[in-house]
Design a protein around this motif. Structure first.
Motif, PDB file in Angstrom:
ATOM      1  N   THR A   1     -19.941   5.980  -6.210  1.00 52.89           N
ATOM      2  CA  THR A   1     -18.746   5.178  -6.479  1.00 52.89           C
ATOM      3  C   THR A   1     -18.758   3.931  -5.585  1.00 52.89           C
ATOM      4  OG1 THR A   1     -17.494   6.499  -4.872  1.00 52.89           O
ATOM      5  CG2 THR A   1     -17.329   7.136  -7.192  1.00 52.89           C
ATOM      6  N   PRO A   2     -18.320   2.789  -6.098  1.00 50.18           N
ATOM      7  CA  PRO A   2     -18.380   1.542  -5.315  1.00 50.18           C
ATOM      8  C   PRO A   2     -17.698   1.631  -3.949  1.00 50.18           C
ATOM      9  CG  PRO A   2     -17.973   1.021  -7.603  1.00 50.18           C
ATOM     10  CD  PRO A   2     -17.911   2.517  -7.498  1.00 50.18           C
ATOM     11  N   PHE A   3     -16.548   2.292  -3.868  1.00 48.18           N
ATOM     12  CA  PHE A   3     -15.848   2.374  -2.588  1.00 48.18           C
ATOM     13  C   PHE A   3     -16.664   3.161  -1.562  1.00 48.18           C
ATOM     14  CE2 PHE A   3     -11.501   1.740  -4.745  1.00 48.18           C
ATOM     15  CZ  PHE A   3     -11.501   0.395  -4.428  1.00 48.18           C
ATOM     16  N   GLU A   4     -17.353   4.225  -2.017  1.00 50.71           N
ATOM     17  CA  GLU A   4     -18.180   5.000  -1.079  1.00 50.71           C
ATOM     18  C   GLU A   4     -19.434   4.233  -0.695  1.00 50.71           C
ATOM     19  OE1 GLU A   4     -17.446   7.505   0.586  1.00 50.71           O
ATOM     20  OE2 GLU A   4     -15.715   8.322  -0.465  1.00 50.71           O
TER      21      GLU A   4
ATOM     22  N   SER B   1       0.813  -1.217   0.000  1.00 49.63           N
ATOM     23  CA  SER B   1       0.000   0.000   0.000  1.00 49.63           C
ATOM     24  C   SER B   1       0.850   1.272   0.000  1.00 49.63           C
ATOM     25  CB  SER B   1      -0.934   0.004   1.223  1.00 49.63           C
ATOM     26  OG  SER B   1      -1.913   1.020   1.115  1.00 49.63           O
ATOM     27  N   LEU B   2       2.082   1.176  -0.479  1.00 47.78           N
ATOM     28  CA  LEU B   2       2.999   2.326  -0.431  1.00 47.78           C
ATOM     29  C   LEU B   2       2.466   3.530  -1.202  1.00 47.78           C
ATOM     30  CD1 LEU B   2       5.725   3.533   0.405  1.00 47.78           C
ATOM     31  CD2 LEU B   2       6.711   2.545  -1.676  1.00 47.78           C
ATOM     32  N   LEU B   3       1.866   3.305  -2.362  1.00 53.54           N
ATOM     33  CA  LEU B   3       1.328   4.420  -3.150  1.00 53.54           C
ATOM     34  C   LEU B   3       0.319   5.220  -2.336  1.00 53.54           C
ATOM     35  CD1 LEU B   3       0.963   5.995  -5.806  1.00 53.54           C
ATOM     36  CD2 LEU B   3      -0.731   4.276  -6.493  1.00 53.54           C
ATOM     37  N   ASN B   4      -0.581   4.527  -1.654  1.00 49.08           N
ATOM     38  CA  ASN B   4      -1.586   5.204  -0.830  1.00 49.08           C
ATOM     39  C   ASN B   4      -0.933   5.929   0.341  1.00 49.08           C
ATOM     40  OD1 ASN B   4      -3.676   3.924  -2.423  1.00 49.08           O
ATOM     41  ND2 ASN B   4      -3.246   2.066  -1.267  1.00 49.08           N
ATOM     42  N   THR B   5       0.070   5.288   0.952  1.00 51.20           N
ATOM     43  CA  THR B   5       0.755   5.878   2.102  1.00 51.20           C
ATOM     44  C   THR B   5       1.479   7.155   1.711  1.00 51.20           C
ATOM     45  OG1 THR B   5       1.036   3.696   3.121  1.00 51.20           O
ATOM     46  CG2 THR B   5       2.475   5.454   3.898  1.00 51.20           C
TER      47      THR B   5
ATOM     48  N   LEU C   1      -9.693   3.101   5.056  1.00 50.28           N
ATOM     49  CA  LEU C   1      -8.349   2.673   5.439  1.00 50.28           C
ATOM     50  C   LEU C   1      -8.146   1.206   5.066  1.00 50.28           C
ATOM     51  CD1 LEU C   1      -5.725   3.527   6.974  1.00 50.28           C
ATOM     52  CD2 LEU C   1      -6.813   2.647   9.055  1.00 50.28           C
ATOM     53  N   LEU C   2      -9.137   0.371   5.362  1.00 47.23           N
ATOM     54  CA  LEU C   2      -9.074  -1.050   5.015  1.00 47.23           C
ATOM     55  C   LEU C   2      -9.040  -1.243   3.504  1.00 47.23           C
ATOM     56  CD1 LEU C   2      -9.242  -4.076   5.694  1.00 47.23           C
ATOM     57  CD2 LEU C   2     -11.736  -3.831   5.798  1.00 47.23           C
ATOM     58  N   GLN C   3      -9.845  -0.479   2.785  1.00 47.88           N
ATOM     59  CA  GLN C   3      -9.881  -0.588   1.330  1.00 47.88           C
ATOM     60  C   GLN C   3      -8.515  -0.290   0.718  1.00 47.88           C
ATOM     61  OE1 GLN C   3     -12.921   2.257   0.450  1.00 47.88           O
ATOM     62  NE2 GLN C   3     -14.618   0.826   0.767  1.00 47.88           N
ATOM     63  N   SER C   4      -7.876   0.771   1.207  1.00 46.38           N
ATOM     64  CA  SER C   4      -6.573   1.141   0.644  1.00 46.38           C
ATOM     65  C   SER C   4      -5.543   0.051   0.887  1.00 46.38           C
ATOM     66  CB  SER C   4      -6.097   2.473   1.232  1.00 46.38           C
ATOM     67  OG  SER C   4      -5.764   2.353   2.609  1.00 46.38           O
ATOM     68  N   ARG C   5      -5.602  -0.594   2.049  1.00 45.18           N
ATOM     69  CA  ARG C   5      -4.663  -1.675   2.343  1.00 45.18           C
ATOM     70  C   ARG C   5      -4.994  -2.944   1.561  1.00 45.18           C
ATOM     71  NH1 ARG C   5      -4.658  -0.044   8.757  1.00 45.18           N
ATOM     72  NH2 ARG C   5      -2.836   1.354   8.627  1.00 45.18           N
ATOM     73  N   ALA C   6      -6.260  -3.193   1.334  1.00 42.01           N
ATOM     74  CA  ALA C   6      -6.658  -4.401   0.605  1.00 42.01           C
ATOM     75  C   ALA C   6      -6.359  -4.279  -0.892  1.00 42.01           C
ATOM     76  CB  ALA C   6      -8.142  -4.674   0.826  1.00 42.01           C
ATOM     77  N   PHE C   7      -6.636  -3.116  -1.464  1.00 39.79           N
ATOM     78  CA  PHE C   7      -6.471  -2.938  -2.907  1.00 39.79           C
ATOM     79  C   PHE C   7      -5.093  -2.400  -3.285  1.00 39.79           C
ATOM     80  CE2 PHE C   7     -11.005  -3.303  -2.487  1.00 39.79           C
ATOM     81  CZ  PHE C   7     -11.411  -3.920  -3.657  1.00 39.79           C
ATOM     82  N   GLY C   8      -4.341  -1.924  -2.307  1.00 43.14           N
ATOM     83  CA  GLY C   8      -2.970  -1.511  -2.537  1.00 43.14           C
ATOM     84  C   GLY C   8      -2.797  -0.523  -3.676  1.00 43.14           C
ATOM     85  N   PRO C   9      -1.902  -0.825  -4.634  1.00 43.27           N
ATOM     86  CA  PRO C   9      -1.607   0.128  -5.707  1.00 43.27           C
ATOM     87  C   PRO C   9      -2.750   0.362  -6.683  1.00 43.27           C
ATOM     88  CG  PRO C   9      -0.536  -1.968  -6.129  1.00 43.27           C
ATOM     89  CD  PRO C   9      -1.090  -2.048  -4.730  1.00 43.27           C
ATOM     90  N   THR C  10      -3.804  -0.471  -6.617  1.00 41.03           N
ATOM     91  CA  THR C  10      -4.943  -0.289  -7.519  1.00 41.03           C
ATOM     92  C   THR C  10      -6.005   0.627  -6.916  1.00 41.03           C
ATOM     93  OG1 THR C  10      -6.217  -2.197  -6.697  1.00 41.03           O
ATOM     94  CG2 THR C  10      -4.566  -2.619  -8.406  1.00 41.03           C
ATOM     95  N   TYR C  11      -5.887   0.950  -5.623  1.00 45.27           N
ATOM     96  CA  TYR C  11      -6.946   1.683  -4.924  1.00 45.27           C
ATOM     97  C   TYR C  11      -7.185   3.073  -5.520  1.00 45.27           C
ATOM     98  CZ  TYR C  11      -9.442   3.944  -1.037  1.00 45.27           C
ATOM     99  OH  TYR C  11     -10.354   4.637  -0.270  1.00 45.27           O
TER     100      TYR C  11
END
Length: 218
Positions: A206-209, A75-79, A141-151
């Motif tokens: 949006t699906p994430f929201e 999840s580095l991109l998100n971080t 927060l969970l979504q960003s960690r689960a989807f990583g660079p695709t989030y």
């Protein structure tokens, strides 16, 4: 103990970030350029310093070590995005909150005002939050960690799709409003949406929201 925790957070964050950038650089050489690597490491180190001071990661727990590693690898991109956007913008409207950050694996800024951005509209980018914990924001927060660079790319695609749908609906909505079949010409989100108006549906649909709103309160 606080100093050791902060140093430990910085060392692990910097080391795993360097390894991730090196690995990515094998496929994308520009990521291994010294200037790029230096900028990323500075952003990560500053954010890790803040996280260490706020005790965001409890290094006495194995799970938090794993999350710390995930945040600086998969999840580095998100971080990094959160480190740049969140830690540059949120200090202008909020203050770092140790009470809301400690042991929660994120950095929280609590708003200075009683209304507006951070109070009526909460936001989470990477591991940085404005407005405090609620299941909705924790889900991001969970979504960003689960989807990583695709989030982040997926979020951008979702916004493009919902924006196009909203624009395509607008002419029909205007006709329906003129015929008194609707009270707005645009697609309107439900009352629980943090954002209203024309952009409100684009944001909400949006699906994430939708996933985050289904999980609980902001």
């Amino acid at each position: 103990m606080a100093v050791l925790r902060t140093l430990g957070t910085i060392v692990v964050a910097a080391a795993t970030t360097w390894f991730t950038m090196w690995a990515l650089g094998l496929a994308l050489p520009f990521l291994a350029e010294p200037a790029v690597l230096l900028v990323v490491l500075v952003v990560v180190a500053v954010q890790a310093l803040i996280a260490g001071i706020l005790a965001s990661y409890d290094l006495g727990r194995v799970g938090h070590w794993l999350i710390l590693v995930v945040d600086h690898t998969w999840s580095l991109l998100n971080t990094v995005f959160g480190g740049i956007v969140g830690n540059l913008i949120y200090p202008f409207v909020g203050r770092p909150s140790r009470a809301d950050s400690a042991g929660r694996t994120w950095i929280v800024y609590m708003p200075r005002s009683t209304s507006g951005f951070g109070t009526d509209v909460l936001q989470t980018v990477g591991i940085v939050n404005l407005g405090g914990a609620g299941q909705h924001e924790r889900m991001h927060l969970l979504q960003s960690r689960a989807f990583g660079p695709t989030y982040l790319p997926l979020f951008a695609v979702f916004y493009v799709v919902t924006a196009l749908l909203a624009i395509l609906f607008a002419p029909l909505g205007a006709l329906l409003k003129a015929a008194h079949r609707r009270d707005t010409w645009y697609l309107r989100p439900p009352a629980k949406s943090a954002v209203q108006g024309f952009f409100g549906w684009i944001y909400y649909a949006t699906p994430f929201e939708l996933w985050a709103y289904a999980s609980g309160n902001p």
